[in-house]
Design a protein around this motif. Structure first.
Motif, PDB file in Angstrom:
ATOM      1  N   ASP A   1       0.814  -1.218   0.000  1.00 16.13           N
ATOM      2  CA  ASP A   1       0.000   0.000   0.000  1.00 16.13           C
ATOM      3  C   ASP A   1       0.844   1.264   0.000  1.00 16.13           C
ATOM      4  OD1 ASP A   1      -2.244  -1.542   0.014  1.00 16.13           O
ATOM      5  OD2 ASP A   1      -2.564  -1.416   2.181  1.00 16.13           O
TER       6      ASP A   1
ATOM      7  N   ARG B   1      -0.346   9.649   4.821  1.00 13.57           N
ATOM      8  CA  ARG B   1      -1.333   8.653   4.395  1.00 13.57           C
ATOM      9  C   ARG B   1      -2.716   8.979   4.925  1.00 13.57           C
ATOM     10  NH1 ARG B   1      -0.615   2.822   5.229  1.00 13.57           N
ATOM     11  NH2 ARG B   1      -2.090   2.797   3.504  1.00 13.57           N
TER      12      ARG B   1
ATOM     13  N   ARG C   1     -11.587   2.529   4.108  1.00 12.49           N
ATOM     14  CA  ARG C   1     -11.415   1.177   3.608  1.00 12.49           C
ATOM     15  C   ARG C   1     -12.632   0.792   2.774  1.00 12.49           C
ATOM     16  NH1 ARG C   1     -12.350  -2.581   9.004  1.00 12.49           N
ATOM     17  NH2 ARG C   1     -14.544  -2.042   9.338  1.00 12.49           N
TER      18      ARG C   1
END
Length: 359
Positions: A36, A148, A157
């Protein structure tokens, strides 16, 4: 992981490093290689590799089995496994690791392989990053918002909801980040040019061993480099074809020179040499020069230089040339049976067909 995968090398630590330090190294590498965060095509594979190494380190039984396998493998190969101390005459520090062997291809011309040569090989190995002292992380005087999660500590998510940000552990800020020089790996590539003396007589596929010349293992200085193997590849040649240790070459020769005989210049692996043609050349037009082929590195005889002569006719014939050739043919016909028996036999068959009654 196979027995060849050293968890200490993968994690970038020595076998004597404390468990806390190993854990910190693992966390640092996981954050760097997490798919990621890292767009590299190899990120996922490296992430799994680091995770497998840390799992092996955490399992004492598996780690002991790995050490035994390394001992057996090293005994079979005649070298000591990574992390084992040397004897008093070994010359290596305790815990020093040995790097992996490396095989590279080295392309040579036929002349270079036959006569020997000097070549250079470019190698790249890893050295500790000076900016972060191989940690892969740099400390900040003031905390910085995590890029992030934008400082909130959670990320969206799919298909919905949020989860704790793995970049900052949910804190929303960072006191350290990846080193900009080494992008968080702790290591920097360093190039090295190696001068190599290639002995004469190496054939395609043979290998030249250079002891302890492979790139150093991570951490460098305290460890021993593995062996570098150069696998010989012979480039295609515009003149020669190698068959065993015989060197074959096709040589175009004027039809007039073939008829007259004499000395001609022909190519060889060391430059050129001379070939003496007889006035009556062999039907196969093949000459073999012993010892002028590819050398043998074991001091036995070299191969031969095999020359296949190809007769070359002029593209055109002028009137004066025709006159000379006709005069030559007249002289030849006076002694045809001895000088050209094939033509004599042919003339006899023609005479028989002209006068079938007399035959």
């Amino acid at each position: 992981m196979s027995i060849c995968d050293d968890p200490f090398v993968i994690l970038g630590v020595s076998p004597e490093t404390s468990a806390a330090e190993v854990k910190r190294a693992y966390r640092r590498l996981v954050m760097h290689w997490h798919p990621d965060r890292n767009p590299s095509a190899t990120a996922e594979a490296e992430f799994k590799r680091v995770h497998a190494a840390y799992e092996l380190f955490l399992d004492p039984q598996r780690l002991a089995a790995w050490r035994e396998a390394q001992l057996a493998r090293s005994a079979k190969e005649g070298r000591r496994p990574a992390g084992e101390a040397a004897g008093p005459d070994g010359g290596e520090a305790a815990g020093a690791g040995r790097g992996d062997d490396l095989t590279l291809e080295l392309t040579l011309t036929l002349e270079e392989a036959a006569l020997g040569c000097r070549k250079t090989v470019d190698l790249v190995h890893r050295v500790a990053c000076g900016k972060c002292r191989a940690s892969g992380r740099v400390q900040h005087r003031n905390s910085l918002p995590c890029h992030r999660c934008s400082g909130c500590g959670r990320v969206a998510r799919r298909p919905g909801g949020t989860s704790v940000c793995t970049g900052c552990g949910g804190r929303g800020y960072l006191r350290e980040s990846d080193c900009p020089d080494c992008t968080g790996s702790g290591w920097l590539p360093e190039s090295r040019t190696l001068a190599v003396t290639v002995p004469p007589g190496l054939l395609d596929g043979e290998r030249l061993r250079l002891a302890r010349q492979a790139p150093l293992p991570p951490g460098g200085g305290d460890g021993k480099a593995g062996d570098l193997y150069l696998e010989i590849r012979l480039a295609a040649h515009p003149l020669f074809v190698l068959r065993g240790r015989d060197v074959h070459c096709q040589v175009p020769v004027s039809i007039y020179r073939l008829l007259c005989g004499g000395r001609i210049e022909v190519p060889s692996l060391s430059g050129t040499t001379t070939l003496e043609l007889s006035p009556e050349p062999p039907q196969a037009l093949e000459y073999r020069l012993p010892g002028l082929g590819f050398p043998n590195k074991r001091r036995s005889a070299a191969g031969d230089l095999v020359l296949q002569l190809q007769s070359v006719y002029p593209a055109s014939v002028r009137p004066k040339d025709v006159e000379l050739l006709e005069r030559l043919e007249v002289r030849l016909s006076s002694d045809l049976e001895r000088r050209a028996p094939t033509l004599a036999a042919w003339e006899e068959q023609l005479r028989a067909r002209r006068n079938p009654a007399s035959a």
